[in-house]
Design an enzyme around this catalytic site. Structure first.
Site, PDB file in Angstrom:
ATOM      1  N   LYS A 183      14.946  16.036  32.697  1.00 11.07           N
ATOM      2  CA  LYS A 183      14.377  17.326  33.108  1.00 11.07           C
ATOM      3  C   LYS A 183      15.491  18.170  33.728  1.00 11.07           C
ATOM      4  O   LYS A 183      15.953  17.889  34.824  1.00 11.07           O
ATOM      5  CB  LYS A 183      13.270  17.143  34.157  1.00 11.07           C
ATOM      6  CG  LYS A 183      12.532  18.465  34.405  1.00 11.07           C
ATOM      7  CD  LYS A 183      11.708  18.483  35.670  1.00 11.07           C
ATOM      8  CE  LYS A 183      12.469  18.912  36.872  1.00 11.07           C
ATOM      9  NZ  LYS A 183      13.036  20.276  36.814  1.00 11.07           N
ATOM     10  N   SER A 237      19.284  18.717  45.586  1.00 12.77           N
ATOM     11  CA  SER A 237      19.396  18.880  47.033  1.00 12.77           C
ATOM     12  C   SER A 237      18.943  17.621  47.770  1.00 12.77           C
ATOM     13  O   SER A 237      18.186  16.802  47.238  1.00 12.77           O
ATOM     14  CB  SER A 237      18.538  20.068  47.473  1.00 12.77           C
ATOM     15  OG  SER A 237      17.188  19.799  47.160  1.00 12.77           O
ATOM     16  N   THR A 238      19.376  17.517  49.021  1.00 10.42           N
ATOM     17  CA  THR A 238      18.997  16.373  49.849  1.00 10.42           C
ATOM     18  C   THR A 238      17.481  16.357  50.087  1.00 10.42           C
ATOM     19  O   THR A 238      16.857  15.293  50.081  1.00 10.42           O
ATOM     20  CB  THR A 238      19.785  16.418  51.177  1.00 10.42           C
ATOM     21  OG1 THR A 238      21.171  16.244  50.844  1.00 10.42           O
ATOM     22  CG2 THR A 238      19.367  15.331  52.145  1.00 10.42           C
ATOM     23  N   GLY A 241      15.848  15.022  47.042  1.00 14.13           N
ATOM     24  CA  GLY A 241      16.159  13.589  46.969  1.00 14.13           C
ATOM     25  C   GLY A 241      15.218  12.780  47.847  1.00 14.13           C
ATOM     26  O   GLY A 241      14.715  11.718  47.445  1.00 14.13           O
ATOM     27  N   GLU A 259      22.427  11.935  43.763  1.00 10.45           N
ATOM     28  CA  GLU A 259      23.635  12.729  44.054  1.00 10.45           C
ATOM     29  C   GLU A 259      23.158  14.007  44.729  1.00 10.45           C
ATOM     30  O   GLU A 259      22.571  14.865  44.080  1.00 10.45           O
ATOM     31  CB  GLU A 259      24.390  13.070  42.760  1.00 10.45           C
ATOM     32  CG  GLU A 259      24.846  11.875  41.951  1.00 10.45           C
ATOM     33  CD  GLU A 259      25.832  11.007  42.710  1.00 10.45           C
ATOM     34  OE1 GLU A 259      26.469  11.491  43.656  1.00 10.45           O
ATOM     35  OE2 GLU A 259      25.953   9.825  42.354  1.00 10.45           O
ATOM     36  N   CYS A 293      28.237  21.249  44.557  1.00  8.84           N
ATOM     37  CA  CYS A 293      27.941  20.261  45.597  1.00  8.84           C
ATOM     38  C   CYS A 293      29.173  19.955  46.426  1.00  8.84           C
ATOM     39  O   CYS A 293      29.102  19.775  47.626  1.00  8.84           O
ATOM     40  CB  CYS A 293      27.398  18.986  44.967  1.00  8.84           C
ATOM     41  SG  CYS A 293      28.486  18.318  43.698  1.00  8.84           S
ATOM     42  N   GLU A 390      23.970  23.435  54.322  1.00  8.56           N
ATOM     43  CA  GLU A 390      24.654  23.636  53.043  1.00  8.56           C
ATOM     44  C   GLU A 390      24.253  25.031  52.562  1.00  8.56           C
ATOM     45  O   GLU A 390      23.090  25.258  52.209  1.00  8.56           O
ATOM     46  CB  GLU A 390      24.204  22.586  52.019  1.00  8.56           C
ATOM     47  CG  GLU A 390      24.923  22.737  50.696  1.00  8.56           C
ATOM     48  CD  GLU A 390      24.395  21.824  49.591  1.00  8.56           C
ATOM     49  OE1 GLU A 390      23.177  21.621  49.500  1.00  8.56           O
ATOM     50  OE2 GLU A 390      25.229  21.325  48.810  1.00  8.56           O
TER      51      GLU A 390
END
Ligand code: NAD
Length: 491
Positions: A183, A237-238, A241, A259, A293, A390
């Site tokens: 995706k 993104s964190t 994740g 990642e 990133c 970020e």
């Protein structure tokens, strides 16, 4: 011949790519071009049912093609033919990507696409070289660690480098004998379909790569929670994740590679080659307008060189060539959306309200599209929003230090540990600081990936789990089975 083109002349492969055909569906997200803000297409959203159709197609293709069991050399040859075709069709792929993303067409042909082909070849080479191990046991036994593909891997990618990210996921998963349901981001959905179509054209059995389009909450969650997806490989993104980890914990247990985000420091010591450092640091925050990133977004400079290095970086920032991604002369990218540009500006404003001094940029660029000025903020401490978050835009902060301990304390981010840069001529300092930096990658006297794909990439802390690229990415796509045979029982 110039690579410049008219984006309105590009026809997009709209639909989900399942097996070897495009499948239409409803649930549409309107998409705008970052370069001029114009509406250009709708992104369909794959429902749970469509995701299931893709997963079952992948399972069936694995069975009928015996992809995981064919001679590994054959797998490698097919994947290399795919890489060749990607190179041959680089301009077509670049146009599809540049018509809708933040990636300038010239950089796509020379960079993203050339590198994606190279990486697919790199992973193809593992297929017949990395295998099972015989292990020491007593004479009565034979011990083996056998490795096997997982089956169907679910891959989810972000919008910032759509083709490269798809290559990172598809190359190792297929070389290792798996099928994939991919995706891409709902912001840049179309180029991954082209990549999959080229794979089928090159001889990859239809159904081994399926591309479903849609957002994270519907399509992404249906992939990560699907019982027949054996492993998840995610880049993004964190926050997403963490949501994926939670969904996997809720719906079943499976391995995942994550990642995630970064806020990478670049430490410049007084003995560094300042021209070399300034070019590398500016390059890292200007590339894709900071939407990377590993963007080196925090300059940490020794106090005696802070002024000259900042001046040199600003000089690089002043000569960027912003322009539409379909113009071959463009080197400076737009921001992906108005929403993301406004988020960047909100953080810059909040940092300034807390005392940051803006030495360059700090505003949206005038004219069409979602461009933001290259920005440099000084007088920021660790609590500034410009340091904590970020930003994912062309915003560099600068902080100063006197001792190595101070530099390390500033570099050690509470949340992220993706990458770090270090500029010095002192060899013993290189070793000391490299060991002490909590980051998955350290670049010394340069910043950014080379084309040495053997070096894995991945984060410490909340920048992720596991690695892409390198041997590790190949092995992450196979699982091991320990086998112990009692020889006496054999005839
Ligand atoms: P994002 O997290 O918003 O989206 C990434 C992908 O995840 C998209 O395809 C999205 O649809 C999907 N997604 C979102 N929520 C989901 C959920 N709950 N379940 C399943 N899928 C979900 O990130 P983005 O804005 O597309 O990309 C930028 C981020 O990606 C940045 O944080 C950047 O640092 C990170 N990134 C990391 C690397 C790396 O190698 N570490 C590389 C590139 C980008």
């Amino acid at each position: 011949m110039s690579l410049s083109f008219d984006p309105d002349q590009i026809s997009l492969p709209v639909g989900h790519f399942i097996g070897d055909r495009l499948r239409e569906s409803s649930g549409l997200l309107p998409l705008r071009r970052p370069s001029d803000g114009s509406f250009y297409a709708d992104c369909p959203i794959a429902s749970e049912n469509i995701v299931d159709e893709a997963v079952q197609t992948a399972r069936k293709a694995l069975k009928t093609s015996n992809w995981g069991g064919v001679r590994p050399r054959e797998r490698a040859s097919v994947l290399k033919r795919w890489a060749d075709l990607i190179e041959r069709e680089a301009e077509m792929l670049a146009r599809i990507e540049a018509a809708s993303s933040t990636r300038p067409v010239g950089q796509l042909v020379a960079g993203d696409i050339a590198v994606a082909a190279e990486q697919i070849r790199f992973f193809a080479e593992f297929a017949d070289k990395e295998g099972s191990d015989l292990v020491p046991t007593d004479d009565e036994h034979l011990g083996m660690i056998m490795t096997e593909p997982y089956g169907v891997v679910g891959a989810i990618t972000p919008w910032n480098f759509p083709l490269s990210m798809a290559g990172w996921k598809l190359g190792p998963a297929l070389a290792a004998g798996n099928a994939v349901v991919l995706k891409p981001s709902e912001m840049t959905p179309f180029s991954s379909i082209l990549l999959a179509q080229l794979a089928v054209k090159a001889g990859v059995p239809a159904g081994l790569i399926n591309v479903v389009l849609g957002d994270g909450l519907t399509t992404g969650a249906a992939i990560t929670g699907h019982p027949d997806i054996a492993k998840v490989s995610f880049t993004g993104s964190t926050g997403a994740g963490a949501a994926i980890m939670a969904n996997i914990a809720r719906t079943g247990i499976k391995p995942m590679t994550l990642e995630l985000g970064g806020k990478s420091p670049q430490i410049v010591f007084a003995d560094a080659d300042l021209d070399q450092a300034a070019a590398a640091i500016a390059g890292s925050i200007l590339a894709n307008a900071g939407q990377a990133c590993v963007a080196g977004s925090r300059l940490i400079a020794h106090i005696v060189v802070a002024e000259p290095i900042v001046e040199a970086i600003i000089a690089h920032m002043q000569v960027v060539r912003a322009g539409p991604t379909w113009d071959a002369a463009t080197t400076y990218s737009p921001i992906i959306s108005e929403k993301q540009r406004s988020r960047i500006h909100t953080i810059v404003r909040a940092a300034r309200a807390k005392g940051a001094e803006c030495l360059a940029g700090g505003e949206s660029m005038e004219g069409q599209g979602y461009f933001y000025q290259p920005t440099l903020l000084a007088k920021v401490d660790q609590s500034s929003p410009a340091i904590a978050e970020e930003i994912f835009g062309p915003v560099l902060t600068v902080q100063t230090f006197v001792t190595e301990e101070e530099a390390l304390a500033l570099a050690d981010h509470p949340t992220y540990g993706l990458a770090a840069g270090l500029f010095t001529r002192d060899v013993s300092r290189v070793m000391r600081i490299t060991r002490a930096l909590p980051a998955g990658t350290v670049w010394v006297n340069r910043y950014g990936r080379s084309r040495d794909h053997i070096l894995p990439t991945g984060g410490y802390k909340r920048s992720g789990i596991g690695k892409d690229l390198g041997r590790e990415a190949y092995h992450a796509n196979r699982r091991s089975k320990s086998v112990l045979i009692h020889i006496q029982g054999l005839t």
